[in-house]
Design a protein around this motif. Structure first.
Motif, mmCIF file in Angstrom:
data_model
loop_
_atom_site.group_PDB
_atom_site.id
_atom_site.type_symbol
_atom_site.label_atom_id
_atom_site.label_comp_id
_atom_site.label_asym_id
_atom_site.label_seq_id
_atom_site.Cartn_x
_atom_site.Cartn_y
_atom_site.Cartn_z
ATOM 1 N N HIS A 37 0.859 -1.179 0.000
ATOM 2 C CA HIS A 37 0.000 0.000 0.000
ATOM 3 C C HIS A 37 0.902 1.239 0.000
ATOM 4 C CE1 HIS A 37 -3.130 -2.799 1.704
ATOM 5 N NE2 HIS A 37 -3.824 -2.163 0.781
ATOM 6 N N TYR A 39 0.835 5.434 -0.362
ATOM 7 C CA TYR A 39 -0.188 6.466 -0.173
ATOM 8 C C TYR A 39 0.413 7.834 0.123
ATOM 9 C CZ TYR A 39 0.821 5.448 4.766
ATOM 10 O OH TYR A 39 1.455 5.249 5.970
ATOM 11 N N GLN A 248 -9.831 1.698 7.114
ATOM 12 C CA GLN A 248 -9.508 1.852 5.692
ATOM 13 C C GLN A 248 -10.551 1.147 4.830
ATOM 14 O OE1 GLN A 248 -5.382 1.157 4.413
ATOM 15 N NE2 GLN A 248 -6.157 -0.326 2.932
ATOM 16 N N ALA A 301 -4.802 8.460 1.232
ATOM 17 C CA ALA A 301 -5.377 7.758 0.091
ATOM 18 C C ALA A 301 -4.243 7.253 -0.779
ATOM 19 C CB ALA A 301 -6.290 8.684 -0.713
ATOM 20 N N GLY A 302 -4.461 6.090 -1.407
ATOM 21 C CA GLY A 302 -3.382 5.554 -2.219
ATOM 22 C C GLY A 302 -3.786 4.336 -3.035
#
Length: 307
Positions: A37, A39, A248, A301-302
């Motif tokens: 992940h 972000y 999330q 956010a990503g």
């Protein structure tokens, strides 16, 4: 920016591979050994500490107190999770934020219980950074097709590099301006748990909570006080604890590529400790460090990759 573009193209190239029909199918559970992940984030925090007049916590019980408010700035981070053997996993994360705005107050008191202030200053704190890294291992329990629970344990370090500056800074290099610094480190073991909820092939929810036992160590350079030593004017040490929560939401384009948005909150606090003051003449003076308290919240956010 170039790195972000490269990462996005890398994600697209992997998402173009042939996929199975279900994002969470058993076949994909076996194939997806690594989860990434990447972000961008924005974070705000408050932080304060105080000391007493002597090592007994008296004369007065609060001699000096410094409070940072609304320390804000953008940042970025990376989470990695590796399934090393069936439900056993390792994970690591790193986040770095750059402070762009904030205020700080510095107050000294002559009497107990924050009365009879002898010095007060409202200052700027529009420079500095914070970072956090964590490494842990855990075990994933698949409760059913809807829910997975993953307890974990590991180690964390979180650091703050903070400034105290005048709001009206002089531009003349011959003038020595106020630019004091405070470097705080929170380190220690942590335990926690994650919960993953699958609503559909496209939508899932991830949550996390953790608890930390922390050692607090901070050094400061009060640059305009000639009676203090430099670059280390004083040091603070104490023991404390912390907790954090994260929520999330993920939208999956394929079994490989997803996008997500998250929010988080954290709180850390210490008990009493030691304040060591270093003077320019080589002498050292000790007093009681009363406590330090830190709390913050952020949004991020990503892009997610399951490889």
């Amino acid at each position: 920016m170039k790195f972000c573009l490269f990462f996005f193209l890398f994600a697209i190239s992997f998402s173009a591979r042939p996929q199975s029909k279900g994002v969470y199918s058993k076949g994909n559970d076996k194939k997806n050994k690594v989860t990434l992940h990447f972000y961008g984030a924005y974070q705000t925090a408050d932080f304060n500490w105080s000391i007493a007049g002597n090592s007994m916590g008296q004369n007065p019980n609060v001699l000096s107190e410094v409070k940072w408010k609304n320390i804000k700035g953008p940042g970025m981070g990376l989470d990695i999770r590796l399934n090393i053997w069936s439900p056993v996993f390792l994970k690591a994360s790193y986040q770095r934020n750059f402070i762009k705005s904030g205020k700080v107050s510095d107050t000294d008191y002559a009497s107990d219980n924050r009365t009879d202030p002898s010095y007060q200053a409202g200052l700027n704190s529009n420079e500095g950074l914070t970072y956090t890294y964590m490494a842990a291992g855990g075990y994933e329990f698949k409760i059913n097709s809807f829910l997975k629970l993953s307890p974990f344990a590991g180690y964390l370090k979180s650091a703050q590099h903070l400034h105290l500056k005048d709001f009206n800074e002089e531009t003349d290099p011959a003038i020595k301006n106020l630019n004091s610094t405070y470097q705080a480190n929170w380190t220690g073991p942590l335990i926690g748990a994650e919960a993953d909820f699958r609503f559909s092939n496209q939508l899932s929810l991830h949550s996390m909570v953790n608890y930390k036992q922390l050692k607090y160590n901070a050094t400061a350079d009060w640059n305009l006080i000639d009676a203090f030593a430099h670059p280390v004017s004083f040091r603070h040490t104490a023991n404390g604890y912390g907790t954090a929560v994260l929520l999330q939401i993920n939208f999956h384009f394929t079994s490989v590529l997803s996008v997500f948005a998250r929010g988080n909150y954290s709180y850390s606090n210490t008990g009493k400790g030691t304040d060591e003051l270093f003077l320019a003449d080589g002498k050292e003076v000790q007093s009681q460090f009363n406590s330090a308290t830190r709390q913050g919240a952020g949004l991020a956010a990503g892009i997610g990759l399951n490889l």
